[in-house]
Every structure is written in C-alpha cells, then in structure tokens.
Design a protein around this motif. Structure first.
Motif, PDB file in Angstrom:
ATOM      1  N   TYR A 280       0.799  -1.211   0.005  1.00 31.85           N
ATOM      2  CA  TYR A 280      -0.122  -0.030  -0.039  1.00 31.85           C
ATOM      3  C   TYR A 280       0.874   1.411  -0.073  1.00 31.85           C
ATOM      4  O   TYR A 280       2.155   1.237   0.481  1.00 31.85           O
ATOM      5  CB  TYR A 280      -0.931  -0.001   1.179  1.00 31.85           C
ATOM      6  N   PRO A 281       0.529   2.225  -0.345  1.00 33.61           N
ATOM      7  CA  PRO A 281       1.205   3.546  -0.416  1.00 33.61           C
ATOM      8  C   PRO A 281       1.276   4.134   1.146  1.00 33.61           C
ATOM      9  O   PRO A 281       0.542   3.831   2.059  1.00 33.61           O
ATOM     10  CB  PRO A 281       0.300   4.705  -1.337  1.00 33.61           C
ATOM     11  N   GLN A 282       2.416   4.990   1.238  1.00 36.16           N
ATOM     12  CA  GLN A 282       2.740   5.813   2.466  1.00 36.16           C
ATOM     13  C   GLN A 282       1.663   6.520   2.842  1.00 36.16           C
ATOM     14  O   GLN A 282       1.319   6.727   3.823  1.00 36.16           O
ATOM     15  CB  GLN A 282       4.072   6.347   2.627  1.00 36.16           C
ATOM     16  N   GLN A 283       1.346   7.459   1.789  1.00 32.01           N
ATOM     17  CA  GLN A 283       0.130   8.468   1.743  1.00 32.01           C
ATOM     18  C   GLN A 283      -0.553   8.535   0.657  1.00 32.01           C
ATOM     19  O   GLN A 283      -0.032   8.076  -0.565  1.00 32.01           O
ATOM     20  CB  GLN A 283       0.959   9.719   2.113  1.00 32.01           C
ATOM     21  N   VAL A 284      -1.784   9.003   0.789  1.00 31.26           N
ATOM     22  CA  VAL A 284      -2.362   9.409  -0.572  1.00 31.26           C
ATOM     23  C   VAL A 284      -3.091  10.855  -0.355  1.00 31.26           C
ATOM     24  O   VAL A 284      -3.101  11.168   0.995  1.00 31.26           O
ATOM     25  CB  VAL A 284      -3.824   8.450  -0.695  1.00 31.26           C
ATOM     26  N   ARG A 285      -3.385  11.575  -1.479  1.00 35.79           N
ATOM     27  CA  ARG A 285      -3.881  12.785  -1.339  1.00 35.79           C
ATOM     28  C   ARG A 285      -4.747  13.095  -2.655  1.00 35.79           C
ATOM     29  O   ARG A 285      -4.613  12.491  -3.651  1.00 35.79           O
ATOM     30  CB  ARG A 285      -2.818  14.109  -1.238  1.00 35.79           C
ATOM     31  N   LEU A 286      -5.437  13.967  -2.245  1.00 36.70           N
ATOM     32  CA  LEU A 286      -6.623  14.302  -3.602  1.00 36.70           C
ATOM     33  C   LEU A 286      -6.527  15.829  -3.896  1.00 36.70           C
ATOM     34  O   LEU A 286      -6.655  16.526  -2.909  1.00 36.70           O
ATOM     35  CB  LEU A 286      -7.962  13.856  -3.097  1.00 36.70           C
ATOM     36  N   GLU A 287      -6.257  15.903  -5.298  1.00 36.31           N
ATOM     37  CA  GLU A 287      -6.161  17.194  -5.886  1.00 36.31           C
ATOM     38  C   GLU A 287      -7.431  17.195  -6.893  1.00 36.31           C
ATOM     39  O   GLU A 287      -7.989  16.364  -7.425  1.00 36.31           O
ATOM     40  CB  GLU A 287      -5.017  17.431  -6.695  1.00 36.31           C
ATOM     41  N   ALA A 288      -7.958  18.507  -7.106  1.00 34.29           N
ATOM     42  CA  ALA A 288      -9.066  18.597  -8.182  1.00 34.29           C
ATOM     43  C   ALA A 288      -8.913  19.961  -8.945  1.00 34.29           C
ATOM     44  O   ALA A 288      -8.138  20.847  -8.527  1.00 34.29           O
ATOM     45  CB  ALA A 288     -10.436  18.697  -7.572  1.00 34.29           C
ATOM     46  N   ILE A 289      -9.679  19.852 -10.037  1.00 36.63           N
ATOM     47  CA  ILE A 289      -9.533  21.257 -10.909  1.00 36.63           C
ATOM     48  C   ILE A 289     -11.282  21.132 -11.685  1.00 36.63           C
ATOM     49  O   ILE A 289     -11.672  20.271 -11.736  1.00 36.63           O
ATOM     50  CB  ILE A 289      -8.536  20.801 -12.145  1.00 36.63           C
ATOM     51  N   ASN A 290     -11.408  22.536 -12.064  1.00 45.78           N
ATOM     52  CA  ASN A 290     -12.555  22.794 -12.743  1.00 45.78           C
ATOM     53  C   ASN A 290     -12.175  23.039 -14.107  1.00 45.78           C
ATOM     54  O   ASN A 290     -11.685  24.233 -14.479  1.00 45.78           O
ATOM     55  CB  ASN A 290     -13.221  23.802 -12.276  1.00 45.78           C
ATOM     56  N   TRP A 291     -12.310  22.105 -14.832  1.00 41.07           N
ATOM     57  CA  TRP A 291     -11.483  22.075 -16.343  1.00 41.07           C
ATOM     58  C   TRP A 291     -12.594  22.767 -17.283  1.00 41.07           C
ATOM     59  O   TRP A 291     -13.768  22.146 -17.242  1.00 41.07           O
ATOM     60  CB  TRP A 291     -11.092  20.663 -16.819  1.00 41.07           C
ATOM     61  N   LYS A 292     -12.293  23.974 -17.900  1.00 37.52           N
ATOM     62  CA  LYS A 292     -13.271  24.292 -18.815  1.00 37.52           C
ATOM     63  C   LYS A 292     -12.743  24.322 -20.398  1.00 37.52           C
ATOM     64  O   LYS A 292     -13.533  24.914 -21.112  1.00 37.52           O
ATOM     65  CB  LYS A 292     -13.248  26.027 -18.315  1.00 37.52           C
ATOM     66  N   GLU A 306      -5.759  21.869  -7.411  1.00 40.89           N
ATOM     67  CA  GLU A 306      -5.707  22.196  -5.901  1.00 40.89           C
ATOM     68  C   GLU A 306      -5.912  21.260  -5.072  1.00 40.89           C
ATOM     69  O   GLU A 306      -6.767  20.273  -5.451  1.00 40.89           O
ATOM     70  CB  GLU A 306      -6.578  23.403  -5.692  1.00 40.89           C
ATOM     71  N   GLN A 307      -5.190  21.122  -4.064  1.00 43.08           N
ATOM     72  CA  GLN A 307      -5.492  20.046  -2.813  1.00 43.08           C
ATOM     73  C   GLN A 307      -6.871  20.187  -2.196  1.00 43.08           C
ATOM     74  O   GLN A 307      -7.100  21.576  -1.721  1.00 43.08           O
ATOM     75  CB  GLN A 307      -4.173  20.008  -1.857  1.00 43.08           C
ATOM     76  N   VAL A 308      -7.563  19.203  -2.256  1.00 44.62           N
ATOM     77  CA  VAL A 308      -8.973  19.471  -1.769  1.00 44.62           C
ATOM     78  C   VAL A 308      -8.967  18.511  -0.395  1.00 44.62           C
ATOM     79  O   VAL A 308     -10.257  18.549   0.069  1.00 44.62           O
ATOM     80  CB  VAL A 308      -9.916  19.237  -2.816  1.00 44.62           C
ATOM     81  N   ALA A 309      -8.231  17.835   0.028  1.00 41.93           N
ATOM     82  CA  ALA A 309      -8.225  17.142   1.166  1.00 41.93           C
ATOM     83  C   ALA A 309      -6.828  17.007   1.769  1.00 41.93           C
ATOM     84  O   ALA A 309      -5.792  17.073   1.250  1.00 41.93           O
ATOM     85  CB  ALA A 309      -9.012  15.653   1.036  1.00 41.93           C
ATOM     86  N   GLU A 310      -7.017  16.683   3.199  1.00 39.95           N
ATOM     87  CA  GLU A 310      -5.774  16.670   3.829  1.00 39.95           C
ATOM     88  C   GLU A 310      -4.998  15.397   3.321  1.00 39.95           C
ATOM     89  O   GLU A 310      -5.698  14.291   3.351  1.00 39.95           O
ATOM     90  CB  GLU A 310      -5.670  16.695   5.149  1.00 39.95           C
TER      91      GLU A 310
END
Length: 354
Positions: A280-292, A306-310
């Motif tokens: 398993y990974p040591q850590q995970v993070r989630l980023e998001a974008i509003n693509w136009k 942009e990072q959307v969760a710790e």
C-alpha cells in the motif's frame, strides 16, 4: 462472408490495429460489458466447448496447452459446436451500467486458431425487461445495428472505432458469430449514461464508472490498471486494483487523473487499500480542478489543480476517508496522488452534482 438473410444496417467504422486498441479507447471510454462493472451474460445459442461468461472477463485471455476437459481442449473464451445450422451463434449481454453509448468494439480471438469465429456483428437495444430481450433469441426482435458484419482472423485482437459514436443509449447488446467458432474476449467501449439522483443535495460517488467516471491517464499501471479504481465493490484480490511499479527515485509520486461523471461539489473522498497488505502507499492525497477547455483533458501539470483534502497516512487492507476542504467549489476532474508508489483498490469521490 457469404450473404445471409438476416440484414444489418450499414454502419461506418474504421478498423483499429491490435497495438492501437488500448490507446484508442482506454483513455476516454470504459468497457460497458465488463463483468467487474456488473455486465452479465443473459442468454446464448450454444456454449458447448467454452462458456460465454469468459467473454466479459476483464483479465487478458490465457492458454493452457494440453489441458483437456469433458468437451475437449480447454479454451479461455466462448466456443460453440461445429456445423451450426443457423446463420450465426449469438450471446446476449446486459451492460454493467444503467445504459450507455458506444464508441468502439474489440473482439479478441486469442489462442483460437482453426476454430476462431470467421466474422462477427454487434447489435444493441434499450429495454428495461431482460425477459423480453432474451425472448428474441437469434431473431430480429428490437435489435438495432451497432456494427455490421466484420471479418475476424485467428488469435488476434480485432478493433473497430465507429466513425460516429452512437447517440442512442443501449441497455443490452448481442454479439453474433458467423457461423460458429470461438472468441476469447468481447469489449464494448463507450460512455455510461447514468441515472443521477433527482435531489440536488444528494451525495453520491461522482467518480464511479457506473456514474460516468473515467480514469483518463496515470503515471504508471505496471501491476493493475487505473480503470479498476472506479469499479463497484471492494474487489476480490490484489489483481483488480491500481498498482504501480516500485520507485527508486527520491521524491517520487504516482498519480491517476479521473474525469468525474458530472461536475460536482466534493464533500469527501475514500481511498481503499483492500487486499494491499505489503504494498500500500505511505500516503494518498486528492487534488481537483474545474476544467473548462472543451475537447481536451487536463494533464498532471495543468494550471488549476488544488489540494482538496488533507493527505492521509495509509495502512493495509482498509478504507481511508478525508473530508473535503472545498465543499462549495465546482470541480470536473480529480487527481489521486500516491506517495511514493503502491496499490489502491478503489477511489470514491463523494459529492453533490453541480
């Protein structure tokens, strides 16, 4: 192929070379019939030598030379008897999504050599009744042409891209095989047309393949594909998740980009490491974008992520959840980043439709 009495509409499609099938379809479409998505074999004309259910197995076909069963040599695919008195053998499949539109088809005859299907065609219908669809058997019923008769060859992947993706939605497809023989795998590439909750405040999985989510790109998928991240359930073993190669570079991260089934407001996300116990990974993070930018997809380094969760410290074989830091922002895509590498079984992006 000799002319048969059962007529099909002329649908324009371009042949795709075997080595180009994945590149052509896997970045923007899903396999609508995959068993792991919920696709199901409902009926077939015959499966004497090998079971029709093998057609929708997402794993690549395998060969076991010399293995014999009651009916003869063992094959990882669908194989019917010789000397079919009807124009074609057939199998009816219910899609693994509420309904879908089609971009292309793959028919893989791997390891069928001398007993392969000489030709195929594909038909579809939209019908809420499985029983009615099954009752049509090999007849006309309510079937509409998705792909007309196309010739196949032995032991190879055959792909066709529709010149115009279907505007019609389908709930079922019928794969026809002229006149008989064997096919290892069948893939129907397209887009899910989900049924979203009427309540705009309802929270559901925006990334799920059944809700139209598509994994469009990733840094690596050495041991398991990115597409598995969006499947229902928690899977059966390590083989049906997303797993990258071991990294040896300081500061390395792996990532996968998912186009959400609908733009939405992310409330939380879940990264599941089910069955990943030593990798398993040591850590995970989630980023998001509003693509136009219509007609294109964001890349890993596009401006606007942009990072959307710790970040979450991961453990083996469990679900990891984090609340969104931007619950009122509209996003179209997410990027799952794993640090530095490893395996994740499923990603859930829980949110409201924008």
């Amino acid at each position: 192929m000799a002319e048969v009495d059962y007529k099909l509409d002329a649908v324009k499609a371009t042949r795709v070379a075997s080595e180009d099938i994945d590149r052509t379809f896997r970045s923007g479409c899903i396999d609508l019939t995959s068993a792991t998505l919920g696709g199901k074999i409902l009926a077939f004309s015959d499966q004497w030598f090998a079971e029709a259910s093998n057609l929708i197995n997402p794993a690549p076909p395998i060969r076991q030379p010399g293995k014999m069963v009651f009916t003869g040599a063992w094959y990882d695919g669908w194989e019917t008897r010789r000397h079919n008195p009807e124009p074609f053998d057939w199998v009816v499949i219910r899609l693994g999504v509420a309904s879908g539109t089609v971009n292309g088809i793959e028919v893989d005859t791997a390891f069928f050599n001398g007993n392969e299907a000489p030709a195929i065609s594909v038909e579809g219908c939209f019908n809420p009744s499985d029983d009615e669809v099954i009752s049509w058997k090999g007849g006309r019923g309510g079937w509409q042409t998705i792909l007309g008769v196309r010739e196949c060859g032995p032991s190879q992947r055959h792909g066709w891209k529709l010149d115009e993706p279907t505007s019609k939605q389908y709930t079922h497809v019928r794969l026809n095989m002229y006149p008989d023989g064997g096919i290892a795998r069948f893939r129907l590439f397209g887009h899910a047309v989900p049924v979203f909750p009427e309540d705009r405040e309802a929270v559901f999985d925006l990334a799920a393949a059944q809700n139209g989510g598509v994994a469009i790109s990733c840094s690596d998928q050495h041991f398991g594909t990115k597409d598995n991240l969006l499947l229902p359930g928690r899977g059966k073993d390590m083989g049906d998740g997303w797993e990258t190669a071991r990294s040896r570079t300081k500061g390395h991260v792996d990532w996968a980009i998912i186009r959400l089934g609908a733009p939405g407001y992310i409330q939380s996300f879940v990264a599941d490491t089910a069955h990943f116990r030593g990798n398993y990974p040591q850590q995970v993070r989630l980023e998001a974008i509003n693509w136009k930018e219509e007609g294109s997809e964001p890349s890993v380094d596009s401006a606007g992520w942009e990072q959307v969760a710790e970040p979450i410290k991961c453990g083996p074989d469990r679900e990891h959840e984090a609340a969104s830091l931007a619950k009122d922002k509209r996003f179209t895509h997410v990027k799952l980043v794993i640090i530095p590498d490893g395996g994740v079984k499923r990603l859930r992006v829980l949110g409201k439709r924008a």
